[in-house]
Design an enzyme around this catalytic site. Structure first.
Site, PDB file in Angstrom:
ATOM      1  CB  CYS A  64      -3.434  -0.398   3.547  1.00  0.00           C
ATOM      2  SG  CYS A  64      -2.828   0.421   2.048  1.00  0.00           S
ATOM      3  CB  CYS A 121       1.429   0.817   4.882  1.00  0.00           C
ATOM      4  SG  CYS A 121       0.141   1.900   4.210  1.00  0.00           S
ATOM      5  CD  GLU A 154      -2.258  -3.234   0.804  1.00  0.00           C
ATOM      6  OE1 GLU A 154      -1.925  -2.367  -0.045  1.00  0.00           O
ATOM      7  OE2 GLU A 154      -1.478  -3.659   1.683  1.00  0.00           O
ATOM      8  CG  HIS A 177      -0.447   2.165  -0.562  1.00  0.00           C
ATOM      9  ND1 HIS A 177       0.089   1.979   0.695  1.00  0.00           N
ATOM     10  CD2 HIS A 177       0.232   3.216  -1.102  1.00  0.00           C
ATOM     11  CE1 HIS A 177       1.034   2.880   0.913  1.00  0.00           C
ATOM     12  NE2 HIS A 177       1.140   3.638  -0.143  1.00  0.00           N
TER      13      HIS A 177
END
Lengths: 193, 193
Positions: A118, A115, A83, A81
């Site tokens: 993260c 999410c 992040e 992801h």
């Protein structure tokens, strides 16, 4: 959707051009968020991943330390992801797993609220501030799943000394989601397959 | 504590020897858990990271697909928990970000219940079963922080079709934590620094 494989935390080639144009001087939350949004938008246009971008900044100097984009598909890694990539690249470049050590102070700017994964990574990373664009509802509205987070996640981070700011440039961040839908982007949700 | 830097998801050299001795034949949950515990124990003895080990298995063939150990310190990456490494390595080796795609069925075996980050990563990874050794309380008892997870995390995973089994070989898994304390291992908790 993508032309070649990326290693975990490897940026797509176009991302370096976005960084070259970045100017730290006098950047505020909105300017930093716009960078994260630009990364998300380019990631769609270039076909290199999902509609998410992020960046880590040095809170003392204002310097851009690292960037990240969603690269789950091209890197064959569900951890990739935006992040996670931005945090991992910052730690690698600074040579520490703790971005809050030795007087350092860093912040994570992300085009969408994190999410569950993260979010869980944030305290371990050592960042002291998280700035979010689109909300989790915005992400869910186009079919992305934020996972099962503690409902009071903002307070949880704040109780750990991590400041949270949400809905910065939210409309622009949300527009990127619509761009993704219009581009017929993949909504990868492993558990539904 | 460690002699050289590891790239993210790179296994310490000794880990390959542990895998060479592994025999898939007739392995059950307890045998698989013992492998994860052995990895955690060796990680302490070799001074290459925190007291956590994990592995991914193919549920159809029983084959060991990947292993992971905590490598936060040697890899300068706060994401490098044992579960994250095992999942990332499995995805990389199989060439997919979804371990539940195309008829595949995988399970994650971890020497300790996952922290908030690893827990968030589980649904995205595509695994269909998670087997845990030590409990979160065991980890907290020696000073590790599991993060802010939804209190009903086991039900949350199960509602996504992911089976959860806990406290497999718990006493042996907990003994490894004590081994870590006795070895004066570092309890890295970024947010407390």
């Amino acid at each position: 959707m993508h032309s070649h494989h990326l290693d975990t935390w490897e940026l797509p080639a176009w991302a370096l051009e976005v960084v070259e144009e970045w100017d730290d001087a006098e950047a505020d939350d909105e300017a930093r968020m716009q960078l994260a949004i630009d990364l998300a938008s380019c990631n769609i246009a270039e076909g290199t991943g999902g509609p998410f971008g992020a960046a880590v900044f040095d809170r003392v100097s204002g310097r851009l330390v690292s960037i990240g984009v969603n690269a789950v598909v091209p890197s064959n890694c569900s951890h990739a992801h935006a992040e996670m990539m931005a945090l991992a690249r910052a730690q690698r470049d600074l040579g520490t797993y703790d971005l809050g050590t030795a007087g350092m102070e860093h912040e994570l700017v992300t085009s969408c609220e994190p999410c569950a994964m993260c979010l869980g990574a944030v305290p371990w990373s050592g960042v002291r501030r998280v700035v979010c664009g689109a909300t989790d509802d915005d992400a869910r509205a186009i079919g992305f799943d934020e996972g099962d987070r503690a409902p009071d996640w903002q307070e949880s981070l704040q109780s750990r000394g991590i400041e949270v700011v949400t809905s910065v440039c939210r409309a622009a961040a949300r527009d990127v989601f619509q761009q993704y839908v219009d581009a017929d982007g993949s909504i990868y949700n492993s558990r539904e397959s």
